[in-house]
Write a protein that holds these residues in place. Structure first.
Motif, PDB file in Angstrom:
ATOM      1  N   ASP A  60       0.850  -1.186   0.000  1.00 16.12           N
ATOM      2  CA  ASP A  60       0.000   0.000   0.000  1.00 16.12           C
ATOM      3  C   ASP A  60       0.894   1.248   0.000  1.00 16.12           C
ATOM      4  OD1 ASP A  60      -2.126  -1.726   0.169  1.00 16.12           O
ATOM      5  OD2 ASP A  60      -2.447  -1.422   2.313  1.00 16.12           O
ATOM      6  N   THR A  61       0.408   2.331  -0.606  1.00 20.56           N
ATOM      7  CA  THR A  61       1.225   3.536  -0.736  1.00 20.56           C
ATOM      8  C   THR A  61       0.478   4.759  -0.236  1.00 20.56           C
ATOM      9  OG1 THR A  61       0.459   3.996  -2.990  1.00 20.56           O
ATOM     10  CG2 THR A  61       2.415   2.596  -2.742  1.00 20.56           C
ATOM     11  N   MET A  62       1.247   5.794   0.093  1.00 19.75           N
ATOM     12  CA  MET A  62       0.687   7.083   0.502  1.00 19.75           C
ATOM     13  C   MET A  62       1.090   8.155  -0.507  1.00 19.75           C
ATOM     14  SD  MET A  62      -1.184   6.776   3.204  1.00 19.75           S
ATOM     15  CE  MET A  62      -1.402   8.555   3.464  1.00 19.75           C
ATOM     16  N   PHE A  63       0.133   9.040  -0.771  1.00 22.11           N
ATOM     17  CA  PHE A  63       0.372  10.236  -1.585  1.00 22.11           C
ATOM     18  C   PHE A  63       0.054  11.450  -0.726  1.00 22.11           C
ATOM     19  CE2 PHE A  63      -1.671  13.555  -4.232  1.00 22.11           C
ATOM     20  CZ  PHE A  63      -0.565  13.932  -4.991  1.00 22.11           C
ATOM     21  N   TYR A  64       0.966  12.429  -0.734  1.00 21.06           N
ATOM     22  CA  TYR A  64       0.774  13.655   0.034  1.00 21.06           C
ATOM     23  C   TYR A  64       0.914  14.851  -0.901  1.00 21.06           C
ATOM     24  CZ  TYR A  64       2.110  10.403   3.789  1.00 21.06           C
ATOM     25  OH  TYR A  64       2.198   9.326   4.629  1.00 21.06           O
TER      26      TYR A  64
END
Length: 455
Positions: A352-356
């Motif tokens: 799973d990945t995070m985008f900010y």
């Protein structure tokens, strides 16, 4: 020969879900966020609380309550990818692989999106309906057919199209909820070369000495086939969200978009450059390379997005986004023949990945608004799992945008995004036993225009 069959379909299985991530431009994996030029101008910050933007039909149906007039919006984004590869390859028996660097696999591609929002009146004046058409996942990349990595990837063409129908209810002036139904079409075409010359000269039982005997009829890279997999499917998903305004100057939004499971059905074809190859396999009783129907699973991942908007004053607003993308749903990929056992099962191992992102917009006047933003997107893949179909890495985006309010009813938007991709390296073995070692380098430029009419 059954080992060669398993490896061939393993590579194609990887291709179905593990598409060349450079092609998706601003988002990691094969995600596309280009459904709003306004959002792009501020690095996709504020997507679930966007005011005056019909893209919230999909991004957060609850935010449709921000629109008090019937609104129709059309967005068009040009994605211009530049990428190159520097590396070498060796066959399963250690001889060097011929071919160049593949050229620039990314062509300029247009990504359209449309949305419409319809506030109701009378007894239902707290209800808003909407619909949109967008492309949330996809890519198109193509290498030169004779490049050094042709045994891993030549063409990757993945398209998804969403039709979303949403409804929102404003319970108060400060709190609204929304839900939407998504009908998604997925279409996949993938191809790569297969080195049948090596498979046949090694033989079963193995005898690699044949591959160094010029008199033997099959030699490495001498009997290639073009393997192509095509499949498509339609299925359903959903989106739901809330929006809350704790004060006149602050808005908070949250939206969840569901995972959508596809069972792709289509065909596998093998275009043999050497006509003796199919006959040889037939004589050996191997039919895995026969042209025919297949099916495979593809899951487009879920997303969870939180946005905050702060109205610093009447003319200046700051937005922030954090988005979780559930790429771990791509745990493994399998390809089947109808009525048969799995032809391949490959662990995918995406995280799973995070985008900010952080963005802002400034009203220069009643007619013009300027935007800017910066964002950071994590990659779902890693050094151990990365292949030429998955040369993804962390990326940073920088954006500028503006709106021109031509009249009270009509506005026009434009935006530019620069995507810097950390250079990924690959060290992998293809379906044909070809080892490819090297580095990718790339960036993308995105240009968007849109128009919105309110009546």
């Amino acid at each position: 020969m059954q080992t060669a069959s398993r490896h061939t379909f393993t590579a194609l299985a990887l291709g179905i879900a593990g598409v060349l991530a450079f092609g998706s431009a601003d988002a990691s994996g094969f995600q596309i966020r280009e459904n709003s030029v306004k959002n792009m101008g501020r690095a996709n910050a504020g997507t679930t609380v966007a005011w005056g933007d019909a893209s919230v039909v999909l991004n957060n149906p609850a935010a449709m309550s921000n629109l008090d007039k019937t609104t129709v919006q059309a967005d068009l984004t040009l994605i211009d990818l530049t990428a190159d590869f520097d590396g070498t390859g060796t066959t399963a028996v250690g001889t060097p692989v011929s071919g160049g660097d593949g050229g620039d696999p990314g062509d300029a591609t247009l990504v359209p999106a449309m949305a419409a929002v319809f506030p109701l009146s009378g007894a239902l004046d707290n209800v808003t309906l909407g619909m949109s058409v967008s492309a949330p996942f996809g890519l198109k990349t193509e290498y030169d057919p004779n490049w050094v990595g042709r045994y891993s990837a030549i063409t990757s063409d993945v398209k998804t199209i969403d039709l979303t129908m949403s409804a929102a209810i404003a319970f108060t002036e400060r709190f609204s909820v929304g839900v939407g139904l998504i009908y998604q079409h997925a279409d996949v075409t993938l191809s790569n070369a297969v080195d049948f010359g090596t498979a046949l000269c090694v033989g079963n039982p193995p005898n690699p000495a044949n591959c160094f005997n010029p008199a033997y009829p099959f030699q490495p890279q001498g009997s290639d086939a073009l393997a192509t997999v095509k499949g498509d499917d339609n299925d359903w998903g959903w989106v739901a969200g809330v929006q809350f305004r704790p004060s006149d100057s602050v808005a908070i939004g949250y939206a969840h978009r569901s995972e959508i499971h596809h069972t792709l059905t289509g065909t596998a074809t093998f275009d043999h450059s050497d006509p003796s190859v199919p006959a040889t396999f037939g004589a050996l009783g191997v039919h895995a390379y026969d042209n025919g129907p297949i099916w495979a699973n593809l899951d487009t991942p879920s997303t969870d997005t939180v946005s905050v908007q702060w109205n610093v004053n009447d003319g200046f607003r700051v937005m922030a986004d954090a988005q979780l993308t559930g790429w771990s749903s791509l745990a493994a990929v399998e390809i089947y023949r109808p009525g048969g056992a799995p032809l391949a099962q490959e662990p995918f191992n995406w995280d799973d990945t995070m985008f900010y992102s952080l963005g802002g917009e400034w009203d220069l006047s009643d007619a013009f608004t300027f935007r800017a933003g910066v964002g950071f997107d994590e990659t779902p893949t890693n050094d151990a799992a990365r292949t030429p179909r998955l040369p993804d890495n962390d990326r940073t985006v920088y954006t500028l945008g503006m709106s021109w309010n031509v009249s009270e009813a009509l506005s026009v938007d434009a935006a530019y995004m620069r995507v810097q991709i950390d250079s990924p390296s690959v060290d992998t073995t293809s379906s044909s036993g070809v080892r490819l070692v090297g580095d990718f380098d790339g960036h993308a430029d995105l240009f968007g225009v849109s128009a919105q009419y309110r009546f």
